[in-house]
Design an enzyme around this catalytic site. Structure first.
Site, PDB file in Angstrom:
ATOM      1  N   HIS A  38       0.830  -1.196   0.000  1.00  0.00           N
ATOM      2  CA  HIS A  38       0.000   0.000   0.000  1.00  0.00           C
ATOM      3  C   HIS A  38       0.867   1.250   0.000  1.00  0.00           C
ATOM      4  CE1 HIS A  38      -3.425  -2.549   0.855  1.00  0.00           C
ATOM      5  NE2 HIS A  38      -2.779  -3.058   1.899  1.00  0.00           N
ATOM      6  N   GLY A 186       8.142  -4.276  25.960  1.00  0.00           N
ATOM      7  CA  GLY A 186       8.876  -3.206  25.289  1.00  0.00           C
ATOM      8  C   GLY A 186       8.221  -1.863  25.525  1.00  0.00           C
ATOM      9  N   SER A 187       8.983  -0.901  26.044  1.00  0.00           N
ATOM     10  CA  SER A 187       8.401   0.398  26.392  1.00  0.00           C
ATOM     11  C   SER A 187       8.977   1.537  25.572  1.00  0.00           C
ATOM     12  CB  SER A 187       8.623   0.689  27.887  1.00  0.00           C
ATOM     13  OG  SER A 187       9.983   1.004  28.138  1.00  0.00           O
ATOM     14  N   GLY A 188       9.341   1.245  24.318  1.00  0.00           N
ATOM     15  CA  GLY A 188       9.662   2.328  23.406  1.00  0.00           C
ATOM     16  C   GLY A 188       8.375   3.023  23.008  1.00  0.00           C
ATOM     17  N   GLY A 191       5.411   0.405  22.039  1.00  0.00           N
ATOM     18  CA  GLY A 191       4.859  -0.295  23.183  1.00  0.00           C
ATOM     19  C   GLY A 191       4.129   0.618  24.141  1.00  0.00           C
ATOM     20  N   GLU A 193       2.694   3.547  23.505  1.00  0.00           N
ATOM     21  CA  GLU A 193       1.446   4.046  22.944  1.00  0.00           C
ATOM     22  C   GLU A 193       0.340   3.001  23.011  1.00  0.00           C
ATOM     23  OE1 GLU A 193       3.282   7.349  19.819  1.00  0.00           O
ATOM     24  OE2 GLU A 193       2.094   5.673  19.056  1.00  0.00           O
ATOM     25  N   GLY A 276      11.266  -3.679  19.127  1.00  0.00           N
ATOM     26  CA  GLY A 276      12.130  -3.079  18.121  1.00  0.00           C
ATOM     27  C   GLY A 276      11.763  -3.488  16.707  1.00  0.00           C
ATOM     28  N   ASP A 316      13.755   4.051   7.490  1.00  0.00           N
ATOM     29  CA  ASP A 316      14.051   2.997   8.465  1.00  0.00           C
ATOM     30  C   ASP A 316      15.045   1.977   7.919  1.00  0.00           C
ATOM     31  OD1 ASP A 316      12.287   4.246  10.132  1.00  0.00           O
ATOM     32  OD2 ASP A 316      10.752   2.685  10.078  1.00  0.00           O
ATOM     33  N   HIS A 449      -0.136  34.249  25.836  1.00  0.00           N
ATOM     34  CA  HIS A 449      -0.769  33.872  27.094  1.00  0.00           C
ATOM     35  C   HIS A 449      -2.293  33.894  26.923  1.00  0.00           C
ATOM     36  CE1 HIS A 449      -1.580  33.711  31.423  1.00  0.00           C
ATOM     37  NE2 HIS A 449      -2.478  34.664  31.213  1.00  0.00           N
TER      38      HIS A 449
END
Length: 470
Positions: A38, A186-188, A191, A193, A276, A316, A449
């Site tokens: 796609h 995994g907490s990158g 994960g 989000e 990852g 990537d 402000h």
């Protein structure tokens, strides 16, 4: 399509590939895109965009169940989970169709199929073999080939996604139903989000990270505050944790998690593996070329050139940071360099990173620790959102802004934020980094402000002992 010879062939139609093609068309270069699946790539179809649609739904769900402080009351609030997922898919489809329209408008032909390098034709042009899912293959030629094949989720032994009990990001985007119990490994950004989305939709979520802290690429103070907020929301967070072999039941998964030498067994309905990504370097014709691959990613120089003349790699596929906006910027830079324009190589410390959990996290440049490791003497400024009028008025005072300055020159080395809409605000600090602004120029900048962005100004002032509202 009769034309088979081009100035540039782009293999891959994601945010790197299609942007490269559009820029090439603007520069009056003949260009074609080869795409197997796609247009829009992972970002538009299975990443950035659909996750944001889901996260928006979870923010609404959270707000509807926390109306009391705003003076509202709503009984019997419910949601249609399938409709939420369907809306996410519709948003992705709309944007992917928009990419198709843009390429058509720019008169860029799109060849449907898998593209791979296939040697050199007479006259030194590169050959690209296009193999459609069915039917005969076709050979295209061009002086330049840009590889933009992206990446896919990493599959660790024993944690491979099976599409039912163990999910990658793809399955996590299109669930049939909301899991009651969920384990995210995994907490990158990916994960975190997903953990945030499912928790805010009502799932019992456990977030497991092998590193000592979640969001390990972020500043330590931001990571700590994120963990505090996640746990306040009811999420369980386990760090310095190692996941053992999964034991799958008929409709659940039992997971051993080792922390500090002790093993705890957790049973959940579903597991999301977010450990990852790996580059899509297979079957694109790298064999027999001078292109080097390092840990599944193509090695390039600062202008995206590979070791093979006339072949480039972006996004990537070419390495960290794994960000769509980095891919798009590389695309433009690469094409302009091919066209003979003067370009400036990317400075990764000027690329913003955003995580769209609740609260949001955004950053650019050096963390405090990295700046010190690099030998800088630093001045640190911090400002809590609980002292910001707009954040209080919105009912979202959780968060802070942190700035890192070079104590000798006043250069802004980095900025780190957690809180409401910080992913929209970080660009102010990105511009400051790009323009090499000093603390004096930032101090003299007038912020409107009331806005949450005023906390950015205060964090700059705080680095020099001049914060006014805290």
């Amino acid at each position: 399509m009769s034309q088979t010879d081009f100035d540039i062939i782009v293999v891959g139609g994601g945010p790197g590939g299609y942007v490269a093609a559009l820029r090439a068309a603007q520069l009056k270069l003949s260009v074609a895109v080869v795409e197997a699946n796609h247009l829009g790539g992972i970002c538009l179809n299975w990443g950035c965009i659909p996750t944001k649609a889901l996260l928006r739904a979870s923010e609404i769900n959270h707000l509807l169940h926390d109306l009391g402080p705003y003076g509202f009351k709503a009984d019997g609030v419910s949601f249609d989970f399938k409709a939420i997922v369907a809306r996410s898919r519709a948003v992705s489809k709309q944007l992917a169709s928009g990419v198709q329209h843009l390429l058509k408008k720019a008169k860029v032909p799109v060849f449907k199929g898998f593209g791979k390098l296939d040697g050199v034709a007479a006259g030194g042009k590169r050959k690209v073999l296009v193999q459609p899912e069915s039917g005969a293959s076709q050979t295209l030629t061009a002086k330049h080939v840009i590889l933009a094949t992206g990446a896919r989720a990493r599959a660790l032994p024993g944690l491979e996604a099976d599409g039912k009990l163990v999910w990658s990001y793809r399955e996590a985007l299109v669930p049939e139903e909301l899991p009651k119990r969920l384990l995210v490994i995994g907490s990158g950004a990916i994960g975190t989000e997903f953990a945030s989305f499912y928790r805010n939709m009502g799932s019992e979520v456990t977030l497991v990270e092998v590193a000592p802290r979640i969001l390990p690429v972020e500043d330590e103070e931001i990571s700590a505050l994120a963990r505090k907020e996640f746990e306040k929301q009811g999420m369980r967070v386990l760090t310095s944790a190692k996941v053992g072999a999964l034991k799958k039941g008929k409709n659940d998964v039992t997971v051993p998690v080792e922390i500090g030498g002790k093993t705890e067994t957790i049973t959940v309905d579903r597991v999301i593996s977010a450990v990852g990504i790996v580059g899509n370097v297979e079957n694109i014709g790298l064999e027999g070329t001078k292109i080097k691959v390092d840990r599944t990613h193509v090695v390039t120089d600062d202008l995206c050139r590979t070791g093979e003349p006339g072949v480039y790699a972006i996004g990537d596929l070419a390495g960290a940071p794994w960000l769509a906006h980095k891919a798009s910027h590389e695309a433009v830079m690469c094409v302009e360099a091919i066209a003979g324009k003067t370009v400036h190589p990317i400075d990764v410390t000027k690329i913003p990173g955003c995580t769209y959990c609740r609260p949001q996290v955004a950053s650019v440049g050096y963390t405090e620790a990295r700046a010190k490791e690099a030998g800088y003497k630093v001045r640190i400024g911090k400002f809590p959102l609980m002292a910001n009028g707009k954040a209080l008025a919105m009912g979202e005072p959780e968060g802070m802004v942190k700035t890192v300055f070079d104590a000798q020159t006043g250069e802004l080395l980095g900025a780190h934020m957690i809180g409401a809409e910080v992913t929209e605000m970080i660009q102010g600090f990105v511009i400051a980094r790009t323009a090499e602004l000093t603390e004096a120029e930032l101090m003299e900048t007038i912020f409107p402000h009331p806005t949450i962005s005023e906390s950015m100004h205060e964090a700059v002032l705080a680095a020099y002992g001049g914060a006014l509202h805290f």
